[in-house]
Design a protein around this motif. Structure first.
Motif, PDB file in Angstrom:
ATOM      1  N   HIS A 131      77.503  31.592   8.448  1.00  0.00           N
ATOM      2  CA  HIS A 131      76.036  31.485   8.498  1.00  0.00           C
ATOM      3  C   HIS A 131      75.393  30.378   7.659  1.00  0.00           C
ATOM      4  O   HIS A 131      74.195  30.135   7.803  1.00  0.00           O
ATOM      5  CB  HIS A 131      75.415  32.818   8.026  1.00  0.00           C
ATOM      6  CG  HIS A 131      75.663  33.966   8.941  1.00  0.00           C
ATOM      7  ND1 HIS A 131      76.252  35.145   8.534  1.00  0.00           N
ATOM      8  CD2 HIS A 131      75.387  34.129  10.268  1.00  0.00           C
ATOM      9  CE1 HIS A 131      76.342  35.989   9.552  1.00  0.00           C
ATOM     10  NE2 HIS A 131      75.834  35.403  10.617  1.00  0.00           N
ATOM     11  N   LEU A 132      76.136  29.731   6.765  1.00  0.00           N
ATOM     12  CA  LEU A 132      75.465  28.873   5.775  1.00  0.00           C
ATOM     13  C   LEU A 132      74.683  27.709   6.387  1.00  0.00           C
ATOM     14  O   LEU A 132      73.700  27.247   5.817  1.00  0.00           O
ATOM     15  CB  LEU A 132      76.462  28.343   4.733  1.00  0.00           C
ATOM     16  CG  LEU A 132      77.063  29.385   3.785  1.00  0.00           C
ATOM     17  CD1 LEU A 132      77.949  28.699   2.743  1.00  0.00           C
ATOM     18  CD2 LEU A 132      75.987  30.210   3.096  1.00  0.00           C
ATOM     19  N   GLU A 133      75.119  27.247   7.551  1.00  0.00           N
ATOM     20  CA  GLU A 133      74.434  26.097   8.160  1.00  0.00           C
ATOM     21  C   GLU A 133      73.390  26.517   9.196  1.00  0.00           C
ATOM     22  O   GLU A 133      72.780  25.666   9.841  1.00  0.00           O
ATOM     23  CB  GLU A 133      75.458  25.129   8.774  1.00  0.00           C
ATOM     24  CG  GLU A 133      76.502  24.588   7.792  1.00  0.00           C
ATOM     25  CD  GLU A 133      75.901  23.849   6.587  1.00  0.00           C
ATOM     26  OE1 GLU A 133      75.007  23.007   6.788  1.00  0.00           O
ATOM     27  OE2 GLU A 133      76.309  24.146   5.440  1.00  0.00           O
ATOM     28  N   TRP A 134      73.210  27.809   9.369  1.00  0.00           N
ATOM     29  CA  TRP A 134      72.166  28.274  10.299  1.00  0.00           C
ATOM     30  C   TRP A 134      70.798  27.789   9.805  1.00  0.00           C
ATOM     31  O   TRP A 134      70.588  27.644   8.602  1.00  0.00           O
ATOM     32  CB  TRP A 134      72.172  29.801  10.410  1.00  0.00           C
ATOM     33  CG  TRP A 134      73.302  30.339  11.244  1.00  0.00           C
ATOM     34  CD1 TRP A 134      74.557  29.832  11.345  1.00  0.00           C
ATOM     35  CD2 TRP A 134      73.260  31.504  12.075  1.00  0.00           C
ATOM     36  NE1 TRP A 134      75.315  30.608  12.192  1.00  0.00           N
ATOM     37  CE2 TRP A 134      74.554  31.638  12.654  1.00  0.00           C
ATOM     38  CE3 TRP A 134      72.287  32.457  12.392  1.00  0.00           C
ATOM     39  CZ2 TRP A 134      74.876  32.684  13.529  1.00  0.00           C
ATOM     40  CZ3 TRP A 134      72.613  33.502  13.262  1.00  0.00           C
ATOM     41  CH2 TRP A 134      73.892  33.601  13.833  1.00  0.00           C
ATOM     42  N   THR A 135      69.881  27.595  10.713  1.00  0.00           N
ATOM     43  CA  THR A 135      68.616  26.978  10.337  1.00  0.00           C
ATOM     44  C   THR A 135      67.404  27.815  10.744  1.00  0.00           C
ATOM     45  O   THR A 135      67.422  28.560  11.718  1.00  0.00           O
ATOM     46  CB  THR A 135      68.469  25.581  10.992  1.00  0.00           C
ATOM     47  OG1 THR A 135      68.745  25.715  12.387  1.00  0.00           O
ATOM     48  CG2 THR A 135      69.405  24.572  10.378  1.00  0.00           C
TER      49      THR A 135
END
Lengths: 176, 176
Positions: free
Chosen positions: A117-121
């Protein structure tokens, strides 16, 4: 980039109890002093931290997960805690902060799988596109900036008292 | 002037355990990071605080009581802790800081009667005449300035990670 989910949680988990240890039982002049008109006392900083736990970090995280960039976050009022006359003791405020932070770090661990999830925007009302990683890093640095604010406000009380030593005390050179 | 002996001791007594709670068990990257060449890591800040307990505050206080203005304080080397390669864990450093601070606040209470000694004067090698009240206020603000330094160094690790939020994070605008 230095962000690491486990290391971030280490700080998030420590902040409330650190402040509880530092501030519980302190005399009122330390807790009620501020840096002048429109600035916050130590006690108001704790109310602001509680407000963030309720209305900022986790709600925004959930919005990213559910809505992505399609809907901007509702704006977070950074001054809303000032509208309420807090009648509570610092110990009660710190207990609320600690309790809600435990709930929120538990929720964080459930919601976010770092490998996924870290790059979800999501969409920030002022900044535009922001990432989960940026939101979580900001949560950590937000704790740190308010710890710095607390010790800065307390130092300010002794600005005149330290006499010539103010030259060696960096904290008396920073501004609010 | 805001200095008050009891309130000052409240802070001096809380600092070591506050830092112990905040820093014990933190991952090494938080503890070893620094702000670049010549700047201190969190771990080095703790060594500096220990050094002050040994060679600065109480020795200077005793010198004022014994010598008055007749002999200047020996200069305190603010960088001496950097000469030793610390092989100790942060927990060992924090335990030493806590132990020596307890001894020193006990000694402070024995040595200083606020109604008698606060205006007594000594001779600082750079500043000239300084008062007991100024030395004690500085001891407190020195704790606070180094707590601020610790959270600032930690924040710096995430400077790039917070993305656009750096605009709202005052701590990323202060300089070392």
């Amino acid at each position: 980039m230095n962000f690491n989910m486990e290391e971030a949680i280490e700080v998030l988990e420590r902040t409330p109890q650190t402040l509880e240890y530092f501030l519980s039982g302190l005399s009122d002049p330390w807790l009620q002093y501020n840096e002048g008109e429109g600035s916050w006392s130590v006690s108001e900083v704790i109310d602001h931290l509680i407000e963030g736990e309720k209305n900022n970090w986790i709600p925004r995280l959930e919005m990213i997960l559910q809505e992505g960039e399609s809907k901007p976050f509702p704006p977070f009022d950074r001054y809303s805690h000032l509208n309420k006359e807090s009648e509570r003791s610092i110990e009660q405020q710190l207990l609320e902060f600690k309790t809600i932070r435990i709930q929120n770090t538990t929720k964080l661990k459930e919601l976010i799988k770092p490998e996924l999830h870290l790059e979800w925007t999501g969409s920030h009302p002022a900044f535009g596109v922001v990432k989960v990683r940026e939101l979580l890093s900001t949560w950590v640095v937000h704790d740190l900036t308010h710890i710095a604010q607390i010790v800065r406000v307390m130092s300010e009380r002794y600005r005149a008292d330290v006499g010539p030593w103010k030259e060696y005390l960096g904290i008396l050179k920073t501004t609010k």
